[in-house]
Design a protein around this motif. Sequence first.
Motif, PDB file in Angstrom:
ATOM      1  N   GLY A 180     -30.780  26.565  -9.541  1.00 40.72           N
ATOM      2  CA  GLY A 180     -31.022  26.449 -10.973  1.00 40.72           C
ATOM      3  C   GLY A 180     -29.955  27.151 -11.800  1.00 40.72           C
ATOM      4  O   GLY A 180     -29.521  26.637 -12.842  1.00 40.72           O
ATOM      5  N   GLN A 181     -29.521  28.322 -11.333  1.00 43.72           N
ATOM      6  CA  GLN A 181     -28.459  29.042 -12.041  1.00 43.72           C
ATOM      7  C   GLN A 181     -27.131  28.291 -11.965  1.00 43.72           C
ATOM      8  O   GLN A 181     -26.395  28.226 -12.956  1.00 43.72           O
ATOM      9  CB  GLN A 181     -28.313  30.444 -11.446  1.00 43.72           C
ATOM     10  CG  GLN A 181     -29.483  31.364 -11.757  1.00 43.72           C
ATOM     11  CD  GLN A 181     -29.415  32.669 -10.993  1.00 43.72           C
ATOM     12  OE1 GLN A 181     -28.872  32.739  -9.877  1.00 43.72           O
ATOM     13  NE2 GLN A 181     -29.983  33.721 -11.566  1.00 43.72           N
ATOM     14  N   GLN A 182     -26.833  27.707 -10.810  1.00 42.32           N
ATOM     15  CA  GLN A 182     -25.601  26.932 -10.687  1.00 42.32           C
ATOM     16  C   GLN A 182     -25.597  25.736 -11.640  1.00 42.32           C
ATOM     17  O   GLN A 182     -24.568  25.418 -12.242  1.00 42.32           O
ATOM     18  CB  GLN A 182     -25.419  26.451  -9.247  1.00 42.32           C
ATOM     19  CG  GLN A 182     -25.066  27.560  -8.268  1.00 42.32           C
ATOM     20  CD  GLN A 182     -24.735  27.033  -6.894  1.00 42.32           C
ATOM     21  OE1 GLN A 182     -23.808  26.258  -6.715  1.00 42.32           O
ATOM     22  NE2 GLN A 182     -25.508  27.452  -5.900  1.00 42.32           N
ATOM     23  N   GLN A 183     -26.747  25.080 -11.801  1.00 43.98           N
ATOM     24  CA  GLN A 183     -26.786  23.947 -12.715  1.00 43.98           C
ATOM     25  C   GLN A 183     -26.637  24.403 -14.160  1.00 43.98           C
ATOM     26  O   GLN A 183     -26.026  23.704 -14.979  1.00 43.98           O
ATOM     27  CB  GLN A 183     -28.077  23.150 -12.531  1.00 43.98           C
ATOM     28  CG  GLN A 183     -28.082  21.802 -13.238  1.00 43.98           C
ATOM     29  CD  GLN A 183     -26.974  20.883 -12.763  1.00 43.98           C
ATOM     30  OE1 GLN A 183     -25.778  21.150 -12.982  1.00 43.98           O
ATOM     31  NE2 GLN A 183     -27.352  19.791 -12.114  1.00 43.98           N
ATOM     32  N   ARG A 184     -27.147  25.572 -14.496  1.00 43.97           N
ATOM     33  CA  ARG A 184     -26.928  26.122 -15.838  1.00 43.97           C
ATOM     34  C   ARG A 184     -25.438  26.374 -16.083  1.00 43.97           C
ATOM     35  O   ARG A 184     -24.930  26.131 -17.181  1.00 43.97           O
ATOM     36  CB  ARG A 184     -27.722  27.423 -16.025  1.00 43.97           C
ATOM     37  CG  ARG A 184     -29.211  27.204 -16.199  1.00 43.97           C
ATOM     38  CD  ARG A 184     -29.970  28.518 -16.306  1.00 43.97           C
ATOM     39  NE  ARG A 184     -31.385  28.274 -16.513  1.00 43.97           N
ATOM     40  CZ  ARG A 184     -31.951  28.129 -17.705  1.00 43.97           C
ATOM     41  NH1 ARG A 184     -31.224  28.241 -18.798  1.00 43.97           N
ATOM     42  NH2 ARG A 184     -33.252  27.888 -17.820  1.00 43.97           N
ATOM     43  N   VAL A 185     -24.748  26.866 -15.059  1.00 39.78           N
ATOM     44  CA  VAL A 185     -23.298  27.076 -15.174  1.00 39.78           C
ATOM     45  C   VAL A 185     -22.593  25.731 -15.358  1.00 39.78           C
ATOM     46  O   VAL A 185     -21.690  25.591 -16.182  1.00 39.78           O
ATOM     47  CB  VAL A 185     -22.747  27.807 -13.939  1.00 39.78           C
ATOM     48  CG1 VAL A 185     -21.224  27.930 -14.021  1.00 39.78           C
ATOM     49  CG2 VAL A 185     -23.372  29.186 -13.810  1.00 39.78           C
ATOM     50  N   ALA A 186     -23.028  24.730 -14.588  1.00 41.41           N
ATOM     51  CA  ALA A 186     -22.416  23.406 -14.695  1.00 41.41           C
ATOM     52  C   ALA A 186     -22.622  22.809 -16.087  1.00 41.41           C
ATOM     53  O   ALA A 186     -21.715  22.182 -16.650  1.00 41.41           O
ATOM     54  CB  ALA A 186     -22.995  22.473 -13.633  1.00 41.41           C
ATOM     55  N   ILE A 187     -23.814  22.997 -16.647  1.00 37.68           N
ATOM     56  CA  ILE A 187     -24.072  22.502 -18.003  1.00 37.68           C
ATOM     57  C   ILE A 187     -23.233  23.280 -19.012  1.00 37.68           C
ATOM     58  O   ILE A 187     -22.676  22.699 -19.952  1.00 37.68           O
ATOM     59  CB  ILE A 187     -25.575  22.592 -18.335  1.00 37.68           C
ATOM     60  CG1 ILE A 187     -26.363  21.628 -17.444  1.00 37.68           C
ATOM     61  CG2 ILE A 187     -25.825  22.270 -19.807  1.00 37.68           C
ATOM     62  CD1 ILE A 187     -27.872  21.763 -17.571  1.00 37.68           C
ATOM     63  N   ALA A 188     -23.123  24.592 -18.813  1.00 31.14           N
ATOM     64  CA  ALA A 188     -22.288  25.404 -19.703  1.00 31.14           C
ATOM     65  C   ALA A 188     -20.846  24.911 -19.690  1.00 31.14           C
ATOM     66  O   ALA A 188     -20.208  24.791 -20.746  1.00 31.14           O
ATOM     67  CB  ALA A 188     -22.353  26.880 -19.281  1.00 31.14           C
TER      68      ALA A 188
END
Length: 224
Positions: A145-153
Amino acid sequence: MIKIENLKKVFTTEDIETYALNGVNIHVQEKEFVAIMGPSGCGKSTLLNIVGLLDNPTEGSYVFNNIEVAKLKEKDRTQFRKGNIGFVFQSFNLIDELSVFDNVELPLIYLKMKASERKKKVDEVLQRMKIGHRAKHFPQQLSGGQQQRVAIARAVVMNPKLILADEPTGNLDSKNGVEAMELLTELNKEGATIIMVTHSERDANFAHRTINLFDGQVIRETQN
């Protein structure tokens, strides 16, 4: 904003022609959130690659903000893509050797933004995605979930006109998947145009409209 007309993509192998897309017509308005669905092999990812200027159509027209982008020279297409389109992938596509901060900063480096401006923008978007406390960490130190937040950022740090999401919740559990979709919905409400490929009816329901593909053609469009 986007007008795709009679779009075709043909792959040729040993004199055998396969139509991945066969006469696709799609119009997407500015600030719209569109989901694209269909069975595996129907042309969803091929369409997204063409919209994202990662591939060229064999025939047809692709107009982005009144510019026929499919006919741009490769260098111009690359520059146009870097300045206007953000990508969110199922596999996150983060660079393991770079920190969270450095991953998100990359699009701004490509745009040749000053270092001080880059830092401000990256700090702001990481806080927005509730991942600022992980700025110095590396992707392998984060949860999915944190990696996807980084990807969206990384996708939104340059304020792109268009966000393309390819199965953005495919590697997430239900809770993190919903959170990722809520983030995309917030970005859409703030003005981002989003086109998302998904197999998930749940995710598609976050969009304004769903376009169903089958065998390289649009077979149905529904308002959500």
